[in-house]
Design a protein around this motif. Structure first.
Motif, PDB file in Angstrom:
ATOM      1  N   PRO A 115      -0.148   3.855 -38.738  1.00 14.26           N
ATOM      2  CA  PRO A 115       0.533   4.460 -39.881  1.00 14.26           C
ATOM      3  C   PRO A 115       1.095   3.474 -40.894  1.00 14.26           C
ATOM      4  CG  PRO A 115       1.816   4.754 -37.882  1.00 14.26           C
ATOM      5  CD  PRO A 115       0.529   4.137 -37.481  1.00 14.26           C
ATOM      6  N   SER A 116       1.141   2.178 -40.591  1.00 20.37           N
ATOM      7  CA  SER A 116       1.711   1.268 -41.582  1.00 20.37           C
ATOM      8  C   SER A 116       0.936  -0.041 -41.668  1.00 20.37           C
ATOM      9  CB  SER A 116       3.181   0.971 -41.259  1.00 20.37           C
ATOM     10  OG  SER A 116       3.275   0.262 -40.045  1.00 20.37           O
TER      11      SER A 116
ATOM     12  N   ASN B 250       3.494   2.710 -45.752  1.00 20.28           N
ATOM     13  CA  ASN B 250       3.444   3.751 -44.727  1.00 20.28           C
ATOM     14  C   ASN B 250       2.408   4.812 -45.047  1.00 20.28           C
ATOM     15  OD1 ASN B 250       5.552   2.784 -43.009  1.00 20.28           O
ATOM     16  ND2 ASN B 250       6.983   3.360 -44.628  1.00 20.28           N
ATOM     17  N   GLU B 251       1.572   5.114 -44.072  1.00 24.76           N
ATOM     18  CA  GLU B 251       0.597   6.208 -44.113  1.00 24.76           C
ATOM     19  C   GLU B 251      -0.226   6.248 -45.395  1.00 24.76           C
ATOM     20  OE1 GLU B 251       2.825   9.722 -43.192  1.00 24.76           O
ATOM     21  OE2 GLU B 251       3.266   9.011 -41.177  1.00 24.76           O
TER      22      GLU B 251
ATOM     23  N   CYS C 220      -3.084  -5.056 -40.866  1.00 25.47           N
ATOM     24  CA  CYS C 220      -3.272  -3.746 -40.253  1.00 25.47           C
ATOM     25  C   CYS C 220      -3.552  -3.972 -38.772  1.00 25.47           C
ATOM     26  CB  CYS C 220      -4.437  -3.009 -40.909  1.00 25.47           C
ATOM     27  SG  CYS C 220      -4.960  -1.519 -40.035  1.00 25.47           S
TER      28      CYS C 220
ATOM     29  N   GLU D 185      -5.930   2.559 -39.397  1.00 22.11           N
ATOM     30  CA  GLU D 185      -5.706   3.628 -38.421  1.00 22.11           C
ATOM     31  C   GLU D 185      -4.239   3.753 -38.011  1.00 22.11           C
ATOM     32  OE1 GLU D 185      -8.398   3.114 -35.163  1.00 22.11           O
ATOM     33  OE2 GLU D 185     -10.140   3.160 -36.457  1.00 22.11           O
TER      34      GLU D 185
END
Length: 186
Positions: free
Chosen positions: A62-63, A77-78, A102, A60
């Motif tokens: 972005p990285s 990233n993303e 994460c 969830e």
């Protein structure tokens, strides 16, 4: 009657082994890799100085941060994949843990360092046979798993299958012994 008691005792012993061994063996199998996000490293075996592709999806934030003792930290990233170059001095034959983080939730993958280049040849190329020579068949790779890594010992599936086969054989022996006893052939 003694045969029935002996077979029953053996059957109960085998059932106790299944009840004891199977849950313990299954508990140790990849519990730390159950995450709410997906991750992978490709290829799973690489030569020192080689490159791996790292992927993660479903996180969830972005990285995702990827760390290992065999390459520098990589930030994905993303949901985009990233590449890492394995240290040139990585020990051939060693396995290194790769951690995907994460938002504090961690999952791990294993990276195996091959001995030299592709297929164990330092240059990555096989030597050509002399003209007219036959190379023959490459054999002896029967212990490799689908991922190409050698396994050490028996896995949970093999242990549980073996125990179930023993329990089934003992159960059949009990049934046959009881049939003979009721037919009066004992």
């Amino acid at each position: 009657m003694r045969a029935i008691r002996a077979a029953s005792a053996a059957l109960l012993s085998a059932a106790a082994v299944v009840a004891t061994v199977a849950p313990a063996a299954m508990a140790g199998e990849d519990d730390h890799n159950v995450t709410s996000f997906g991750f992978s490293v490709s290829p799973e075996t690489v030569a020192p100085g080689g490159s791996v592709t790292l992927k993660s999806d479903g996180c969830e934030v972005p990285s995702v941060t990827v760390t290992s003792g065999v390459f520098d930290t990589v930030t994905l990233n993303e949901g985009r994949s990233g590449n890492a170059t394995v240290d040139i001095d990585a020990k051939a034959g060693a396995q290194y843990e790769i951690t995907f983080d994460c938002k504090g939730e961690r999952g791990t993958a294993t990276l195996t360092i091959s001995p030299g280049g592709t297929g164990g040849h330092p240059t990555g190329h096989e030597e050509s046979p002399p003209p007219g020579a036959h190379k023959g068949v490459k054999a002896g790779y029967g212990t490799a798993t689908a991922s190409g890594a050698d396994t050490d010992g028996l896995g949970v599936t093999e242990v549980v299958t073996g125990v179930l086969l023993i329990v089934g054989a003992l159960g059949a022996a009990v049934v046959l012994t009881r049939r003979r006893a009721t037919d009066g052939r004992l």
